[in-house]
Each structure stands twice: as C-alpha cells, then as structure tokens.
Design an enzyme around this catalytic site. Sequence first.
Site, PDB file in Angstrom:
ATOM      1  N   GLU A   1       0.837  -1.190   0.000  1.00  0.00           N
ATOM      2  CA  GLU A   1       0.000   0.000   0.000  1.00  0.00           C
ATOM      3  C   GLU A   1       0.882   1.254   0.000  1.00  0.00           C
ATOM      4  O   GLU A   1       1.889   1.282   0.718  1.00  0.00           O
ATOM      5  CB  GLU A   1      -0.901   0.045   1.241  1.00  0.00           C
ATOM      6  CG  GLU A   1      -2.010   1.072   1.073  1.00  0.00           C
ATOM      7  CD  GLU A   1      -3.003   1.115   2.237  1.00  0.00           C
ATOM      8  OE1 GLU A   1      -4.096   1.638   2.030  1.00  0.00           O
ATOM      9  OE2 GLU A   1      -2.676   0.628   3.313  1.00  0.00           O
TER      10      GLU A   1
ATOM     11  N   GLY B   1       3.311   1.722  10.658  1.00  0.00           N
ATOM     12  CA  GLY B   1       3.140   1.045  11.941  1.00  0.00           C
ATOM     13  C   GLY B   1       2.767  -0.402  11.709  1.00  0.00           C
ATOM     14  O   GLY B   1       3.292  -1.316  12.342  1.00  0.00           O
TER      15      GLY B   1
ATOM     16  N   MET C   1       0.344  -3.064   8.580  1.00  0.00           N
ATOM     17  CA  MET C   1      -0.342  -3.125   7.286  1.00  0.00           C
ATOM     18  C   MET C   1      -1.317  -4.291   7.249  1.00  0.00           C
ATOM     19  O   MET C   1      -0.958  -5.424   7.545  1.00  0.00           O
ATOM     20  CB  MET C   1       0.707  -3.256   6.174  1.00  0.00           C
ATOM     21  CG  MET C   1       0.122  -3.391   4.787  1.00  0.00           C
ATOM     22  SD  MET C   1      -0.806  -1.890   4.309  1.00  0.00           S
ATOM     23  CE  MET C   1      -2.081  -2.630   3.287  1.00  0.00           C
TER      24      MET C   1
ATOM     25  N   HIS D   1      -6.846  -2.158  15.088  1.00  0.00           N
ATOM     26  CA  HIS D   1      -7.030  -1.370  13.868  1.00  0.00           C
ATOM     27  C   HIS D   1      -6.865  -2.242  12.630  1.00  0.00           C
ATOM     28  O   HIS D   1      -7.713  -2.236  11.730  1.00  0.00           O
ATOM     29  CB  HIS D   1      -6.004  -0.226  13.876  1.00  0.00           C
ATOM     30  CG  HIS D   1      -5.998   0.623  12.650  1.00  0.00           C
ATOM     31  ND1 HIS D   1      -6.566   1.879  12.609  1.00  0.00           N
ATOM     32  CD2 HIS D   1      -5.479   0.416  11.411  1.00  0.00           C
ATOM     33  CE1 HIS D   1      -6.404   2.392  11.407  1.00  0.00           C
ATOM     34  NE2 HIS D   1      -5.732   1.532  10.654  1.00  0.00           N
ATOM     35  N   GLU D   2      -5.785  -2.998  12.582  1.00  0.00           N
ATOM     36  CA  GLU D   2      -5.547  -3.816  11.386  1.00  0.00           C
ATOM     37  C   GLU D   2      -6.596  -4.913  11.264  1.00  0.00           C
ATOM     38  O   GLU D   2      -7.063  -5.220  10.162  1.00  0.00           O
ATOM     39  CB  GLU D   2      -4.135  -4.413  11.409  1.00  0.00           C
ATOM     40  CG  GLU D   2      -3.004  -3.398  11.546  1.00  0.00           C
ATOM     41  CD  GLU D   2      -3.070  -2.216  10.594  1.00  0.00           C
ATOM     42  OE1 GLU D   2      -3.609  -2.374   9.485  1.00  0.00           O
ATOM     43  OE2 GLU D   2      -2.605  -1.117  10.971  1.00  0.00           O
TER      44      GLU D   2
END
Length: 857
Positions: free
Chosen positions: A131, A264, A266, A300-301
């Site tokens: 990304e 941080g 991915m 979050h991931e």
Amino acid sequence: MDPYRLPRTVVPSRYDIRLEPDLTTLTFSGVETIAVTIAEPVSEILMNAVEIAVDEAVVTDGRGREQRATVTLDEGAERCRLALAEPLATGAGRLRIVFRGTLNDKLRGFYRSVYKDPSGVSRTMAATQFEATDARRAFPCWDEPAFKAVFAVTLAIDPALTAVSNTRIASDTREGGRRVLRFADSIVMSTYLVAFVVGELEHTVPTPVGPTPVSIWCVPGKKRLAAFGQEIAVASLRYFEDYYGLPYPGDKLDLLAIPDFAAGAMENLGAITFRETALLVDEQAASHAELQRVADVVAHENAHMWFGDLVTMSWWNGIWLNEAFATFMEMLAVDAWKPEWQRWVAFGVSRAAALSVDGLHSTRPIEFPVRAPREADAMFDVLTYEKGASVLRMLEQYLGPEVFRTGVREYLTRHRFANADTVDLWAALGRASQQPIPAVMDGWIFAPGYPVVSVAVEGRELVLRQQRFTYLTEPLRWFGAAPAAATPPARWQVPVQLRVSAEGRESVERVLLTEPEVRRPLPAGFESVVANEGGHGFYRVRYDEGLRERLLGRLASLGAIERFNLVNDAWAVTAAGLMPIAQYLDLTARFRDERDKNVWSVLLGSLHALNRIIAPADRPRLEALVRDRTAPALAALGVTPREGEDELTRQLRGDLIRALGTLGNDHAVQARAAELYAGHEGGAAPVDPNVLPALIATLAHAGDEGRYHEFFERFRTATTPQEEQRYLYALTMFPQPLLVEQTLARTVNGEIRTQDAPFVARSMLMLVHAREQAWAFVKKQWDTMDRLYPKHGLRRMAEGVIGLVTPELEADVHRFFQERKIDLGGKTLEQYLEQLRVAVALREREGAALSAYLARF
Ligand code: BES
Ligand code: ZN
C-alpha cells in the site's frame, strides 16, 4: 486520458504468481499467469510495473491464439506496455509474464529486512509492503484498488527458511534444491493487500477463533513477547465478527513482526505485518501507553479485514473509508476489551490533533481528489484517520450505536468482495436510520475545516452561533501555495448536545445546529451549560467569559473528556489570538486537582508549546510555572504506586514525573529519578513500568556524557522493542551540543534503523535545546536522508519544522524549501508552514505578555 489510471479494456480476475527470492544475492525471479477478460480487441495491454525487468510476456486471447508481446517499461509512469502484432480477440484470455527484481532496502515493494539473531549474527529476511501503490514493484499487475482478483501465490525458498502469505499453505514440496510453498487461493481482493514474508521465522501456537487459527510470527528469540498481541488479536477478531455480523473473510490470521517496517502496520488479508514495537511487548515490563499502542494497532488492522479488505474504496480519494473506519473500530474494540482504559477519553488526544490541522487554511476535505501515487501517499494523514474517525463517532452518537451498526452491516454485506464509495455508505446508513445522511455529513467530509460554536448568554436567552474556526485570519502566502480559491460559506450541520444545569438539576438537550445562529430561552434558575456534552463533536466551543467561569467553578461535575475539551478549546482559542495568554495560564491553575492523564496531556502540551516560543532568559520562570502547576498532583499521587491503584493513575504518575523532570527541570525530581533508576537497575527495588520510561527521559535531560554512552549501549542491546525506543528517544534529550551532534549523526550513519531515524530527527527539530543544530543538520543531509529513508520518512521528519518557532528560523525554513523546490505531496508542506506561522504569530503577539506573566515566578 489520465496517465495514472489503467484502461479497463483488459481486466484481470486471477493471478497465479510464483516467486523465487534469494536472500544472499538480494534478488528475486518470478513467473505469473494472469487470467483476464479482454473486453475490446486491443493490440496493447497496459499494466503497472516499476523497477522490475520483464524477460518475456506471452498473451493468449479470447480465441486461444498465443502472441509474444513486445514489452516496454515506462519508469516515470510506473507502467509496462505489452504491444502485440495483432489485435486480441475478445473473451477470456491469459498472460504469462517472466520477470526479475531486487530485494530493495527502502521498505516498500518486495524488500529486505536485516536484524541480529540471538547470538548477535546479522540475518536477512524478505517482506512486502504494497500500500498504496507498490505491488507493482514485486510483480507486474493492475495496481489499482478497483481491479480486484484472486491471488494464488507460490514461493520457492531456501529449505532452511519458512514463508507466510495471505492464505494457508496448500502444499509444501521440494523441487530441486528449493522448498516450494503453494498457498491457497485468496478471496477476490485488491493488489495492495497481497503479502509474502520469507525468513527464519518463529510462530506462536495458534488460538482458534471459530475456524480461524490466529498466531503471531517474529524473528527467532522474540516469541516471549507475543502473548499480549495474540490476546488482543483474538479478542478483537471475536469483537468484529460480532459487530460486523459477517465471518472473518480469510482462512487463517497471522500477525507478523518485521524488524524493518516503514509504517506502523499493514492490513494484508490474513498476513498482517507490523513494526516490532506495534506487536511485540513484554506485558509485565511495559507502560500503559506502550500496551495501548499494541492493542490499538492490532485492533485497527483486524478491523480492516472487513473495512478495506472485504469491501474496498474504489479509488484512493476514498481512503478515509478504510482508515477512518478502522480507527473508529479500533476504539470500539479496545474499549470493549479493556473498558478501564477509557479509550474514548484518550481518543480526545487524537481528535485534538485533527482539530489542529483542520483549523488551518491549508487543510483539505477528508475526501479529496487523488491522481498520482505521491498524492495517494499524502492522504494517510491526521485528516483521513483522526478527523475521519471523529466524524464517524459523532455520527454514531447522533444516530445511536445500534442504528449505526445496522447501517454498517448492510453496507459491508452489500459490497463484500467489491468496491464502494462514500455515497454507498451514506445510502446504507440512510436506510438504517431513515435520515438524510448526506445533508448532515457532506459538510464534514467534502468541505475543509470545522466550526467553532460560540455559546453566550444574552439577556434571557442562550445563543449558539457557528462559524469556521481558523488560527490565522488570512491564508499563508508562500511560493508553493495554490491561489486562494473562493471559500464557500462555512456552515455545517452540527449535532450539538447541551447539558444544562438549572435549579440543581441537569438535563441534556440535542440540537442540530443548521443555521448560523440559534437562540433558546434560558431555563429558570439557570446555572451552567456544557455544549458538546459527552465530547463527541468535531467542533470547538467558545464560551463567553461568564459561562466559562461557571464551568471552571464546577469542574468536578464535568466528564474527563469535557474537561479535556474545555482546556483544549481554550488553548486553541489562545493560539488563534482570541483569548489573552494570561487568561489561559490562569485557567491552567484551576487544574491542579486534575487526575485524568489526557487532560494533563493537553495542559502539558500547551506548556511545551510555550517553551518553544519563550525568550531563553524566561526559561527558568517557565520551569517554575510548570512546577507550580504539576507538583501538587504528583505530591498527591506519590512517586511510588499504591496498592490497588488503576493502570491509568500509574501512567499519569509517569507522565507527571517526566514533565517535572524535563520541562519543569525539577532538581528534586531529577535526584529522586536517579535514585529510583539505580535501585531498579541494581535489582534491589524494581520500579513500576509506567514510571521507568519517565525516569530514563529525566536522567537524559539532566545527564552527562557518561550517561549518554550508557544509554546508547542500552539502546543497542535492548531486549524488548519498547526498551529500545525508550533509550533511543532518550538520546535526543541530552542538552550538550556535542551529544546532540552525535545523535544527529546517528540518523544517517546506519546506527539507527531507517524506520526510526526520521522520527528521531523530527523529535530533535522540536526540542528547544537541539532544534537549531538539528535544522542545520537536516538542511545539510537532506539529500542523504531522501536517499536512505523510506518514502514517508522525509515527510514525517519535515513535520519537525513546526518546532522552529523563531522569526529567523521560520524565514530560513521558507528559504530552504523554496530554494530546493521541495514537494512533500498533497498539502503537507503548506500545512507545516502554516502551523509554524501560527506558533510564531503567537510569539509575536503574546511574547511580552507571557514574559510579564512569568515574572511572577
Ligand atoms: N493501511 C495502513 C498502513 C499504511 C499507511 C500503508 C500508510 C501505506 C501508507 C494501516 O492500516 C495503518 O493505518 N497503520 C497505522 C497504524 C494504525 C494503528 C493507525 C500506521 O502505520 O501508522
Ligand atoms: Zn489503517
């Protein structure tokens, strides 16, 4: 035609990719077969590729006819063109491409990561980071999020190694001298989510979550640091399956800690990659802040597995759909996992960061046009993440969490395995809520900025007014700025929640402020009002003096987030020139009894900002003011933890010690810190993990050369990622110019990893004792840094210029960027320069008043 977008004349549906990485020569070779649909009888195919050599490309068309293509690479456009002698027959076709590349050291595409094994020997592994637009560096592909396809990856590796990709291993065989791992087919997904990691990796025993095994991977010797990450991985996966009402879309879930990692973490489907600090942690030895960081990133991931991976934005202008949602969901999941952490209160700090940038003329709307890859990169900012998450939270609270979740579920179900846009989300939420979502939300997503809501008592009425909040009255003018566009009339639909106290009773009232002004009759026996009750709104509140005074007189009746907002808004209004500095400093004196770490963080943040603007002669007096404000709280808490104390209080103790030991330059605290640290290191009296990082920072601030070398050794030999970070950042805090110079040198000489070096340099630009040296160094080493650091590195480092708050340095910063014609992507540089201007303007405007105020100390 847009040179950055591929035509849809030929569209891929499946990639069979075989890669053979060689960790000794740092190269890889590959073969891919891509199933495509040929929609038009074209005689050329355009794909993305960069820094790879294509040796052969054969195309089979809709009638089964094979043609060898002539391949040309356009490095500038990051494309390869497959030219054919005859037009292709339409229908189902196939491409076979043979290619080669190198395992680069820029932490993008297919890259190498180097680390030391437990016996100190240097080892190499390979990992990917695709990304936003770097899959094209590993294999030729249609590298745009809307070209979703199935990926079937095969890795032929050294038999001494192991490999991980997005899916389970379908077969593990030998071919010649290689170990050949064939991975199962992925779901239909975007190229930027493909991943493979090859090396000497270890993994934990998987925990099953329904049919999904969840494990943590790391380099040898670090497995003891995996338990906490695995716990939150499992907890958040369960939480999201329940919240989204859809099963996890992969067949297994691996979380991998990579020693060199640009971001941080991915969200590669099924193979999430992290930098080590964001996944590996010793729960017993870590502070609350360090543990929360791991929990946040993992949650979050995981949230992205649905939001982003299963349903993906059609193009990079919609990246907020990914990142804002993942950030919002991260809070929900962590809050559900550890309610005692009060995650939504801590989110106030993130919201405040977004309000700061969005108060600039050089801000941008959350959703913003993107064409070139560098523009896509610049979208990963505080507006996408933190403003995005804030407005989602505001909407969730406005609609009600149940209704909101129903809309989210419907959106995901409807668009799964496909792409979607903001309008699709609004439509789903609109169906769930029966409300006109675009009317409420478009101002927050498609317009820049946000309102300040003024609250005033006028006669027998309470008056609410909205107007756009900006720090400066005029946009900053400099060479790179776009000509000022006519700004649309600034008006938002603001969900204002009021809590009114009257006759000793409180009541909550919800107002959707759609007009510039509304008036309400004051209730009988009116005492006070909190606007933005609960603190979820993405706006500022400016109370008239009387109302503010009433709130300050009853702080205990406010929630922590409300006190946070009260201070944060007052500070912003001061920075904008709407409140005199003396009034703000008086306000800080009302918070000596404050016990919330987030409220303290905004108070201390403002004192740090003042430290950057004061005259050096005033510094001892500012230090005294810092002690005056903070010492009572630390005295009440005590330097050592008490039985049964909660984690947040312990973290607050650490934060206060750090503030007193550094910004407050408190000699007693410094002496005590040295004692406590010695006792801890000697093993006689272990110190609370929340306090230890503060001791290290304090000792550095007051330290000498001997201490510097001791800490540098501790950085080099640290046994956890958190310990390494504590000592690394401590190196920036030694005040001696020679030591500043040494640390700066280490940002480019290989002693600090390139994943960390830009952040170290950024810190030094923002530290008063180091900033002038750091700026001179950065100017001199700019090209070297540009060559060494990963692509986001310079942008993150350059953010440090907002700490160069003197008129002379500001002018020099402008000169440098102008002469060098530096573009950091999007509006990044403009925003940094405007933030710098805001701070210098505060200095120019309030410097004398500040000095007079400090004379009392
Ligand atoms: N998708 C991003 C990673 C990313 C960021 C890729 C920028 C390319 C460019 C990932 O989901 C992410 O947001 N990571 C954050 C951590 C997160 C907890 C906010 C990061 O890397 O800082
Ligand atoms: Zn993300």
